[in-house]
Design an enzyme around this catalytic site. Sequence first.
Site: not given
Ligand code: GLA
Length: 361
Positions: A158, A265
């Site tokens: 990120e 994710e």
């Molecule tokens: C981001 C992070 C994850 C997690 C999510 C929310 O996507 O990469 O590790 O913390 O936020 O849980």
Amino acid sequence: MRIHNHIIVCLIIVLLSCSSKNNQATQTNGLKDFYGDYFSIGVAVSPRALNTDEAALIVAEFNSVTAENAMKMGPIHPKENEYFWQHADSIVRFAERNKLKIRGHTLCWHNQTPPWMFIDADSNQVSKEVLLTRLKDHITTVVNRYKGKIYAWDVVNEVISDKQNEFYRDSPWYKICGPEFIAKAFEYAHAADPEALLFYNDYNEINPVKRKKIIQLVAELKAAGVPIHGVGLQAHWSMHEPTRAQLDSTLTEFAMLDLPLQITELDVSVYPKEHGRRERKPEDDLTEFTAEKAALQAEAYATYFEVFRKHKAVLTGVTFWNISDRHSWLDNFPVRNRKDYPLLFDEDLNRKNAYHKVVDF
Ligand code: GLA
């Protein structure tokens, strides 16, 4: 008597063969098996879940795990000279015992960093040199510990800004080091484990403006010879977006980088997507998982997996963020204490409508 014994032996053989068939049936019917010809199917886990009935579900349905929190910098490296391995180790042991692949998450991120990372003993901000040395020590130690066990790492998480006119996120890493820490993180990780596949990972990748920036960053890293081997698309989505066309063009554009992609994710919120935390509103009390929501969510999941299958040549893994609707980070984000139902298994671990849609192809 002899005939009697013979019958008993035969019965035992029949019973044994039935039970091994049953085992086989449960082992070949999970998500991972339906998608055996496509990509691995992973799940983000906490060490606590591995001691509950969710453990059996993980083994039956998935063939890859990610530590939800246990390998992040804050939890695993709470003090400069102190690592906390217990939780991460237990996830790795569970995965090894059950022959699951492990994705490491994450080596460098602006959230969940330990407080000591950016300051010296007098609480002054550290220099770029000190911070890069700390980053190197951290990455080297963590990657080394799990060398040969973790097949892929989210190295940098990120760093692209959500703001239209800003390229890099203005994080402490960026403020102190400029963008150089990004390439360095990949180099440190590669030196520690040359076999591990190294990913850049980010969210809101379906947004065309942000997508373009992520692609530019990865293309530049690649062109500069930085050891980057894949792009992680987080995919914290909702049942209202992305559309099929938006997801299709997202994957098509990322595929042009000529690197493997992974969905890292995945969750599909039943609420409209919001990326920032906010105060509760009266309508946030309407949290019932109605038949209408279940149907819309199942359609969304069906569409997403249909597009994933279409892009199987470049997509090497799909990981869900959390196991079942019993617990998701979305229960507390963007609104505290608003129940969400973003996954394929309900609170009792039963397969939801969405599950059946995902495996019906
Ligand atoms: C981001 C992070 C994850 C997690 C999510 C929310 O996507 O990469 O590790 O913390 O936020 O849980």
